[in-house]
Design a protein around this motif. Structure first.
Motif, mmCIF file in Angstrom:
data_model
loop_
_atom_site.group_PDB
_atom_site.id
_atom_site.type_symbol
_atom_site.label_atom_id
_atom_site.label_comp_id
_atom_site.label_asym_id
_atom_site.label_seq_id
_atom_site.Cartn_x
_atom_site.Cartn_y
_atom_site.Cartn_z
ATOM 1 N N ASP A 188 0.820 -1.215 0.000
ATOM 2 C CA ASP A 188 0.000 0.000 0.000
ATOM 3 C C ASP A 188 0.857 1.270 0.000
ATOM 4 O O ASP A 188 0.330 2.384 -0.135
ATOM 5 N N LEU A 189 2.183 1.108 0.135
ATOM 6 C CA LEU A 189 3.073 2.270 0.139
ATOM 7 C C LEU A 189 3.788 2.473 -1.188
ATOM 8 O O LEU A 189 4.538 3.435 -1.345
ATOM 9 N N LYS A 190 3.576 1.570 -2.117
ATOM 10 C CA LYS A 190 4.319 1.615 -3.377
ATOM 11 C C LYS A 190 4.177 2.958 -4.079
ATOM 12 O O LYS A 190 5.150 3.504 -4.616
ATOM 13 N N GLU A 191 2.958 3.519 -4.089
ATOM 14 C CA GLU A 191 2.723 4.750 -4.826
ATOM 15 C C GLU A 191 3.284 5.968 -4.103
ATOM 16 O O GLU A 191 3.845 6.873 -4.738
ATOM 17 N N SER A 192 3.126 6.023 -2.766
ATOM 18 C CA SER A 192 3.537 7.220 -2.018
ATOM 19 C C SER A 192 4.972 7.141 -1.506
ATOM 20 O O SER A 192 5.511 8.128 -1.004
ATOM 21 N N CYS A 193 5.597 5.991 -1.636
ATOM 22 C CA CYS A 193 6.889 5.762 -0.980
ATOM 23 C C CYS A 193 8.019 6.560 -1.622
ATOM 24 O O CYS A 193 8.142 6.643 -2.846
ATOM 25 N N ASN A 194 8.848 7.131 -0.782
ATOM 26 C CA ASN A 194 10.101 7.753 -1.211
ATOM 27 C C ASN A 194 11.164 6.671 -1.069
ATOM 28 O O ASN A 194 11.561 6.310 0.047
ATOM 29 N N GLY A 195 11.608 6.131 -2.179
ATOM 30 C CA GLY A 195 12.499 4.975 -2.168
ATOM 31 C C GLY A 195 13.760 5.174 -1.342
ATOM 32 O O GLY A 195 14.170 4.309 -0.573
ATOM 33 N N SER A 196 14.398 6.349 -1.495
ATOM 34 C CA SER A 196 15.661 6.589 -0.774
ATOM 35 C C SER A 196 15.429 6.676 0.729
ATOM 36 O O SER A 196 16.230 6.173 1.526
ATOM 37 N N GLU A 197 14.314 7.312 1.118
ATOM 38 C CA GLU A 197 13.999 7.413 2.546
ATOM 39 C C GLU A 197 13.669 6.043 3.122
ATOM 40 O O GLU A 197 14.104 5.694 4.228
ATOM 41 N N ALA A 198 12.896 5.247 2.375
ATOM 42 C CA ALA A 198 12.532 3.911 2.835
ATOM 43 C C ALA A 198 13.772 3.041 2.971
ATOM 44 O O ALA A 198 13.922 2.302 3.955
ATOM 45 N N LEU A 199 14.670 3.113 1.980
ATOM 46 C CA LEU A 199 15.909 2.336 2.033
ATOM 47 C C LEU A 199 16.761 2.754 3.229
ATOM 48 O O LEU A 199 17.361 1.917 3.911
ATOM 49 N N ARG A 200 16.802 4.077 3.471
ATOM 50 C CA ARG A 200 17.568 4.588 4.613
ATOM 51 C C ARG A 200 16.978 4.072 5.928
ATOM 52 O O ARG A 200 17.721 3.703 6.840
ATOM 53 N N CYS A 201 15.635 4.013 6.018
ATOM 54 C CA CYS A 201 14.982 3.521 7.245
ATOM 55 C C CYS A 201 15.309 2.047 7.481
ATOM 56 O O CYS A 201 15.561 1.640 8.625
ATOM 57 N N ILE A 202 15.297 1.260 6.419
ATOM 58 C CA ILE A 202 15.627 -0.167 6.553
ATOM 59 C C ILE A 202 17.086 -0.330 6.991
ATOM 60 O O ILE A 202 17.392 -1.146 7.872
ATOM 61 N N HIS A 203 17.951 0.475 6.378
ATOM 62 C CA HIS A 203 19.375 0.437 6.725
ATOM 63 C C HIS A 203 19.566 0.781 8.217
ATOM 64 O O HIS A 203 20.288 0.088 8.943
ATOM 65 N N ILE A 204 18.896 1.847 8.675
ATOM 66 C CA ILE A 204 19.001 2.276 10.071
ATOM 67 C C ILE A 204 18.453 1.205 11.026
ATOM 68 O O ILE A 204 18.994 0.982 12.110
ATOM 69 N N SER A 205 17.397 0.537 10.580
ATOM 70 C CA SER A 205 16.810 -0.500 11.445
ATOM 71 C C SER A 205 17.819 -1.599 11.713
ATOM 72 O O SER A 205 17.920 -2.104 12.837
ATOM 73 N N PHE A 206 18.594 -1.982 10.701
ATOM 74 C CA PHE A 206 19.611 -3.021 10.897
ATOM 75 C C PHE A 206 20.713 -2.555 11.849
ATOM 76 O O PHE A 206 21.237 -3.334 12.645
ATOM 77 N N LEU A 207 21.051 -1.271 11.785
ATOM 78 C CA LEU A 207 22.053 -0.731 12.713
ATOM 79 C C LEU A 207 21.520 -0.790 14.155
ATOM 80 O O LEU A 207 22.281 -1.031 15.097
ATOM 81 N N CYS A 208 20.225 -0.571 14.311
ATOM 82 C CA CYS A 208 19.609 -0.620 15.650
ATOM 83 C C CYS A 208 19.475 -2.054 16.160
ATOM 84 O O CYS A 208 19.359 -2.270 17.378
ATOM 85 N N VAL B 155 20.607 8.276 15.513
ATOM 86 C CA VAL B 155 19.500 7.769 14.684
ATOM 87 C C VAL B 155 18.762 8.932 14.045
ATOM 88 O O VAL B 155 18.457 8.926 12.837
ATOM 89 N N ILE B 156 18.463 9.960 14.846
ATOM 90 C CA ILE B 156 17.744 11.133 14.316
ATOM 91 C C ILE B 156 18.593 11.847 13.266
ATOM 92 O O ILE B 156 18.080 12.296 12.235
ATOM 93 N N MET B 157 19.886 11.939 13.530
ATOM 94 C CA MET B 157 20.772 12.571 12.546
ATOM 95 C C MET B 157 20.761 11.790 11.233
ATOM 96 O O MET B 157 20.709 12.389 10.143
ATOM 97 N N MET B 158 20.777 10.457 11.315
ATOM 98 C CA MET B 158 20.758 9.640 10.102
ATOM 99 C C MET B 158 19.426 9.753 9.367
ATOM 100 O O MET B 158 19.378 9.755 8.134
ATOM 101 N N LEU B 159 18.322 9.852 10.129
ATOM 102 C CA LEU B 159 17.004 9.977 9.509
ATOM 103 C C LEU B 159 16.807 11.333 8.858
ATOM 104 O O LEU B 159 16.136 11.458 7.827
ATOM 105 N N ASP B 160 17.404 12.342 9.493
ATOM 106 C CA ASP B 160 17.118 13.728 9.102
ATOM 107 C C ASP B 160 18.146 14.310 8.139
ATOM 108 O O ASP B 160 18.089 15.503 7.829
ATOM 109 N N SER B 161 19.099 13.511 7.686
ATOM 110 C CA SER B 161 20.130 14.048 6.798
ATOM 111 C C SER B 161 20.522 12.996 5.762
ATOM 112 O O SER B 161 19.997 11.886 5.758
#
Length: 457
Positions: A377-397, A411-417
């Motif tokens: 359900d996110l395919k249309e609205s998804c920002n690919g780079s942001e989604a990829l960054r979130c997945i990447h950050i999740s693995f670091l956590c 984490v906030i710095m990685m999400l916000d930049s």
């Protein structure tokens, strides 16, 4: 007595009484004794003796009273001893009483000081929170009507209520069989009342009456995060921008708990059902019944009673009881994957599979297909780079060792930049097997309730 020999005796007026006779003797320095000269009746007359008292003896059945004059020096010695003894006893008693009084005053002063310090500590630990009467809450929730029920968790149910002034509230009613007792209840009151942040739920008041323990929160019209992301229909309400803002809000709330609040607070039960959404879909972390405060520069603590929710607990906490801010970071990593994928880290969809959400996501990552994890359900609205960054950050956590996980500020710095992210190591995949062994031993409940390895919730 048998009166002395009368050879040295002088007889005076027979009409004199004993008092007058005594006076006569005291007026004459040579008088050594006196007595009534006539002992018949009540006694009368006066006989005075001068010189030695001869032939003086005690008679067992007869005789008369004889008054002998004693030297003043002898009287002073006897009386002086009595006086000295009396003074000594009096002084001793006085000193003892004084010591007791001083001890009492000192102890009373210390007690007052202790009570004053305790009162100050209690005021700091238990800030002023309105105490509601049970009748007010019962009336506002229509006697905890099922139609006003917002949800149910490990510690009880949550009901919607409306006060007489029109203010809407959410009432958390602790069940009698819940693991949260008075200690956890007061812990939640003390914690939430002191924590003020836009991404933390606000406590409006509480009630302890007639075996009821109630927490009154600000009302969140959109319920909790799990109400949306795990529902096939409602998840469509949350587009990518909304989900990303929710992720960022949760991270900021955790940063406040770990670093920016008066105390370093470990939530210990971060999960989708404990993130509430206001009318603008802003996230607010709730349910601080299991939270712990770390004092001073303390960064970690060990407990023998592991509490939390199946699927969100960090491995070092689940196995060794060692929790820290990095335990919350691990839970945030799980929650991050759930928000992006719309799937639970555990649940019915994984019952017949050997992998959980973390392992599925990692397999896709090493295969170079991480975006396949994103909910349809996110395919249309998804920002690919942001989604990829979130997945990447999740693995670091979700790293196996706590020191490999980032702090929430990073984490906030990685999400916000757009900063370059470090490469993650394999996440703690074995946690799924550990949870499975716990589930087989019936130590974990089968619903969305929290769990305790040593004490069931």
């Amino acid at each position: 007595m048998k009166v002395p020999d009368t050879s040295n005796c002088l007889y005076l007026n027979q009409s004199m009484n004993l008092v007058e006779c005594r006076d006569k003797c005291l007026r004459n320095c040579s008088c050594v004794a006196y007595a009534n000269s006539d002992i018949r009746g009540e006694g009368s007359g006066c006989a005075l003796w001068f010189g030695d008292l001869n032939d003086l003896r005690t008679l067992p059945d007869a005789g008369q009273d004889l008054y002998i004059r004693v030297p003043a020096s002898e009287l002073e010695t006897k009386n002086g001893r009595k006086i000295k003894i009396g003074i000594a006893v009096g002084v001793t008693i006085g000193v003892l009483c004084g010591l007791v009084l001083v001890f009492f005053l000192v102890r009373k002063g210390r007690t007052r000081s202790i009570l004053k310090d305790r009162s100050k500590e209690e005021q700091e630990e238990d800030p002023k929170v309105p105490l509601y009467d049970l009748s007010v809450i019962v009336s506002s929730t229509d006697n905890f009507s099922h139609k006003n029920k917002l949800g149910e968790g490990g510690f009880g149910s949550v009901f919607k209520g409306t006060l007489e002034n029109g203010q809407r509230i959410a009432v958390k009613r602790l069940s009698s069989g819940s693991g949260q007792g008075i200690k956890e209840f007061k812990n939640e009151i003390a914690l939430i009342a002191k924590l003020q942040h836009r991404n933390l739920v606000k406590l409006q008041g509480y009630c302890i009456q007639n075996e009821e323990k109630l927490l009154i929160y600000e009302y969140m019209p959109n319920k909790s995060l799990d109400f949306f992301i795990f529902d096939q229909t409602k998840k469509r309400v949350l587009d990518w921008n909304t989900r990303f803002n929710i992720i960022l809000g949760i991270a900021k709330g955790l940063l406040y708990l770990h670093q920016d609040s008066r105390h370093r607070v470990i939530h210990r039960d971060l999960k989708a059902s404990n993130v509430l959404l206001d009318d603008e879909m802003n996230p607010k972390i709730s349910d601080f019944g299991l939270a712990r405060i770390l004092g001073g520069d303390q960064t970690t603590e060990i407990t023998r009673c592991v509490v939390g929710t199946y699927g969100y607990i960090a491995p070092e906490y689940a196995i060794d009881g060692n929790f820290s801010v990095k335990s919350d970071v691990f839970s945030f990593g799980v929650l991050l994957l759930e928000i992006v994928s719309g799937k639970k880290n555990r649940g019915d969809q994984h019952q017949n599979q050997n992998t959980n959400l973390i392992e599925q996501a990692w397999n896709l990552w090493i295969e170079g297909r991480p975006l396949d994890l994103i909910s349809e359900d996110l395919k249309e609205s998804c920002n690919g780079s942001e989604a990829l960054r979130c997945i990447h950050i999740s693995f670091l956590c979700l790293q196996q060792h706590p020191h490999d996980r980032p702090s929430m500020s990073f984490v906030i710095m990685m999400l916000d930049s757009e900063i370059c992210l470090p490469q993650p190591k394999q996440p703690a995949l074995f946690v799924g097997e550990y949870y499975s062994s716990l589930n087989k031993s019936n130590l974990i409940s089968g619903n969305e309730l929290s769990m305790s390895i040593l004490e069931a919730r």
